[in-house]
Write an enzyme that holds these catalytic residues in place. Sequence first.
Site, short mmCIF file in Angstrom:
data_model
loop_
_atom_site.label_atom_id
_atom_site.label_comp_id
_atom_site.label_asym_id
_atom_site.label_seq_id
_atom_site.Cartn_x
_atom_site.Cartn_y
_atom_site.Cartn_z
CG ASP A 77 -2.38 0.45 0.59
OD1 ASP A 77 -2.46 0.76 -0.60
OD2 ASP A 77 -3.34 0.50 1.37
NE ARG A 137 -11.41 3.32 5.22
CZ ARG A 137 -11.02 4.41 4.62
NH1 ARG A 137 -10.97 5.57 5.27
NH2 ARG A 137 -10.66 4.39 3.36
CG ASP A 141 28.19 3.36 -31.32
OD1 ASP A 141 28.07 4.01 -32.37
OD2 ASP A 141 27.38 3.43 -30.37
CG ASP A 188 24.30 2.62 -28.00
OD1 ASP A 188 25.07 2.88 -28.95
OD2 ASP A 188 23.18 3.14 -27.86
CB VAL A 235 -18.68 -2.77 1.69
CG1 VAL A 235 -20.15 -2.79 2.07
CG2 VAL A 235 -17.84 -2.32 2.89
C1 GDG Z 1 -8.95 0.06 1.03
C2 GDG Z 1 -9.36 0.65 -0.32
C3 GDG Z 1 -9.91 -1.67 -1.09
C4 GDG Z 1 -16.57 -1.61 7.63
N1 GDG Z 1 -17.29 -1.19 8.67
C5 GDG Z 1 -17.19 -2.13 9.63
C6 GDG Z 1 -16.40 -3.14 9.16
N2 GDG Z 1 -16.01 -2.80 7.92
C7 GDG Z 1 -15.13 -3.60 7.06
C8 GDG Z 1 -15.86 -4.10 5.84
C9 GDG Z 1 -14.72 -4.27 4.83
C10 GDG Z 1 -13.73 -3.20 5.25
O1 GDG Z 1 -14.09 -2.78 6.55
C11 GDG Z 1 -13.77 -1.99 4.31
O2 GDG Z 1 -13.11 -2.30 3.15
P1 GDG Z 1 -13.28 -1.49 1.77
O3 GDG Z 1 -12.66 -2.26 0.70
O4 GDG Z 1 -14.73 -1.28 1.54
O5 GDG Z 1 -12.64 -0.05 1.98
P2 GDG Z 1 -11.27 0.65 2.57
O6 GDG Z 1 -11.23 0.57 4.03
O7 GDG Z 1 -11.30 2.03 2.03
O8 GDG Z 1 -10.01 -0.16 1.97
C12 GDG Z 1 -10.43 -0.23 -0.94
C13 GDG Z 1 -9.33 -2.17 0.22
O9 GDG Z 1 -8.37 -1.24 0.75
C14 GDG Z 1 -8.67 -3.52 0.04
O10 GDG Z 1 -7.66 -3.48 -0.93
O11 GDG Z 1 -10.98 -2.50 -1.46
O12 GDG Z 1 -10.80 0.27 -2.21
O13 GDG Z 1 -9.87 1.98 -0.18
O14 GDG Z 1 -14.12 -5.51 4.96
O15 GDG Z 1 -16.50 -5.28 6.17
N3 GDG Z 1 -16.12 -4.23 9.88
C15 GDG Z 1 -16.67 -4.33 11.12
N4 GDG Z 1 -17.43 -3.33 11.64
C16 GDG Z 1 -17.73 -2.24 10.94
O16 GDG Z 1 -18.42 -1.35 11.43
N5 GDG Z 1 -16.43 -5.42 11.85
#
Ligand code: GDG
Length: 739
Positions: free
Chosen positions: A149, A287, A512, A692, A391
């Site tokens: 990342d 988020r 060259d 080269d 998500v």
């Molecule tokens: C970055 C990139 C890319 C959310 N709220 C709660 C909770 N979550 C978990 C979800 C999901 C994770 O958090 C969020 O993942 P995302 O992929 O949607 O988004 P980012 O945090 O922005 O992640 C993104 C990712 O990296 C992976 O490469 O997909 O694009 O921005 O797993 O389930 N989990 C719990 N409570 C919550 O309130 N337990």
Amino acid sequence: MFKQIAFMNKTIIVSNRLPLQVSIQEDSLEISPSVGGLATGMKSVHTEGNGIWVGWSGIPEGALHAELSEKANQRIREEKCVSVPLTNDDIEEYYEGFSNRALWPLFHYFMEYTEFEKQEWEAYRRVNEKFAKVVLEHLEDGDTVWVHDYQLLLLPQLIKQEKPNTTIGFFLHIPFPSYEIFRTFPWRKEMLKGMLGADLLGFHTYDYERHFLSSVKRILRLDVNFNNISYHDRIIKVDSFPMGIDYDKFYRAAVEHNSKPKEKSELQKRLEEHTLEDKKLILSIDRMDYTKGIPNRIKAFEYFLDTFPEYKEKVRLVMLAVPSRSNVPQYQKLKRETDELVGRINGKFATVSWTPIWYFYRSLPFDDLIDLYISSDIALITPIRDGMNLVAKEYVATRTKGNGVLILSEMAGASQEMNEALLINPNSFEDFANSLKRALTMPLKEQQKRMKFLQKRLKRYNVEKWAKEFLKSLEEAKQPKNAFVVKKLTSAYEKEIVGQFHQKKKRLLLLDYDGTLVGFKANPQDAEPDQELFDLLDRLQSQENTRVVLISGRDKETFQRWFGDKEYTLVTDHGVWLYQDRNWTALERLKNDWMESIRPILETFVDRTPGTFIESKNYSLAWHYRTADPELAKSRTIELNTVLTSMVANNGLSILKGNKVIEIKSSNVSKGRATNQLLVQDDYDFITVIGDDWTDEYMFEEVPNWATSIKVGFTKTKAKYQIESPEKVRQLLQKFLEN
Ligand code: GDG
């Protein structure tokens, strides 16, 4: 012995945060592994053999007293993790500052939020060095490193420069922006070079991969062949690996929640009430981040209720926004804006028995998350920009009955592989409203059909598979099967050649000029010989029984001007003219009347391709494109080649493809023919030929087997050895003069 080596090889995973939560109450310490997608995907890699995970523990340096801190580190180590010590300043400047106020907004196309602060950039570099230090302390020969990342973009190079034999992979979890965005970044070159320390670079989608390659071509001007970048003596592979989820975990949890009655949480009770009211539930989870399009979604929901008023009291938007980066001002602003919008819209539409939006600003336990997923008829996932978005995938995995509709933004990486969702442009309220209506009226059969396709793919390409595929590809990148082997001139060979030079009696050096003795300049006329080069060549020429030959595609006039008063032999125009004993003779008798018909064609290419120009020589015409846009130049060279091929064949002409130049010249001229004519002039017992360019390959072919041929650069060649740069050539020649 063998056993031990195999045992020692391990994978070191590196990310900003360690996959664990450290919590401290008074003097007691609790460490719990985190259950995020990345941690799950990496689980087998991490636990296998001696695998370790390097990252920050979440606790700033000095926050714990010595004894507790040691205890924490001990517990962290038990989890096969190693923590990188970060101070409060590091976190403020590198994480909240540079990572989240410069890179995050820039890479998500939020240029107006992007702050380029030099001090924060320096902190970013400093912290990347801290990470490198910890990794290097744990790195052994044969280990593989996988860096994750945008917080660690410089790390691959920092490791590679210390341990060139380490196999390094890098994966970017957020988008890589288009060149037009990335070029605005003040430290763009350093950043790209930092990433190029890796042997494999992975992105979620092909678009991000394309954008990255385009920046590499335009900013670093490196050669890119399909998805391979040539960089120094390495070939770096770039590919897309769309990250998946732990499908079975979500599926199983959903099955359990559907079947087992259990103690009901507050949320669950409310969700059930809602179902009784027979209202459709629309869910969004993100988020609290401006990239996720939260305010936009609320406004679009208002538009939907205004456009289709029959849905008032029939639908509800449940919006979970998880607090995130709340120290960064833009996130505070977003929170205020969201609160206000929810308030306004609820105020506008609410009735005694109905509130259109339920809004939660908090994180929920996993079980509640599952309840939300399984109770929702529609998931409305509409980021403005999102690397992947897990998500959306999790929602699909929990639909064990196959019902439910996913509305997904085209701007999420996930949309590339989720075609069966209803894809929308998150900036279009019409798209929102129409898709919501479509989802609300979609027949169950169609819902199930779409879900089935989506689930099948997610189940197969889950997060574990994703990690495996990446590592498999990294393993291949380590020893590219089809790539040629670089024959780097080692110091042992160099010693041998220098030794021979001193022993032999009739020595010939065929050199060259451009790209071999001097580096390339944008304008060829600027690549004049410098005093150091004159001194070097003069001294070589003055060695007994040594003949220095400069053999070049340059024209006779230029070489006459530069070297006319020298003793060396000159061959110009690719072998048309020979300058020997201060006398020019023609090696070939040539016509040049063909130029009149070819030049106008080249001119049309110059007109249409900024940064290119024609060099007219006595016996050839050259079209130079070194400073042109690399992608445009690539397509123009193909076009020019097609146009020329049909014209040259009947005129005894041939096309030479040189280093960023296409040259048209008579077919019976080549450096190879000229080399032959020189070789018969004497009984040489020592020959070294250095070049080269592609055209120099003809020389490499003509010299006897025992001669030493050296190619400058690490592309494919018939030469025996390869050397890095003109500087290295000069160093080698210098050694011929030392006894
Ligand atoms: C970055 C990139 C890319 C959310 N709220 C709660 C909770 N979550 C978990 C979800 C999901 C994770 O958090 C969020 O993942 P995302 O992929 O949607 O988004 P980012 O945090 O922005 O992640 C993104 C990712 O990296 C992976 O490469 O997909 O694009 O921005 O797993 O389930 N989990 C719990 N409570 C919550 O309130 N337990």
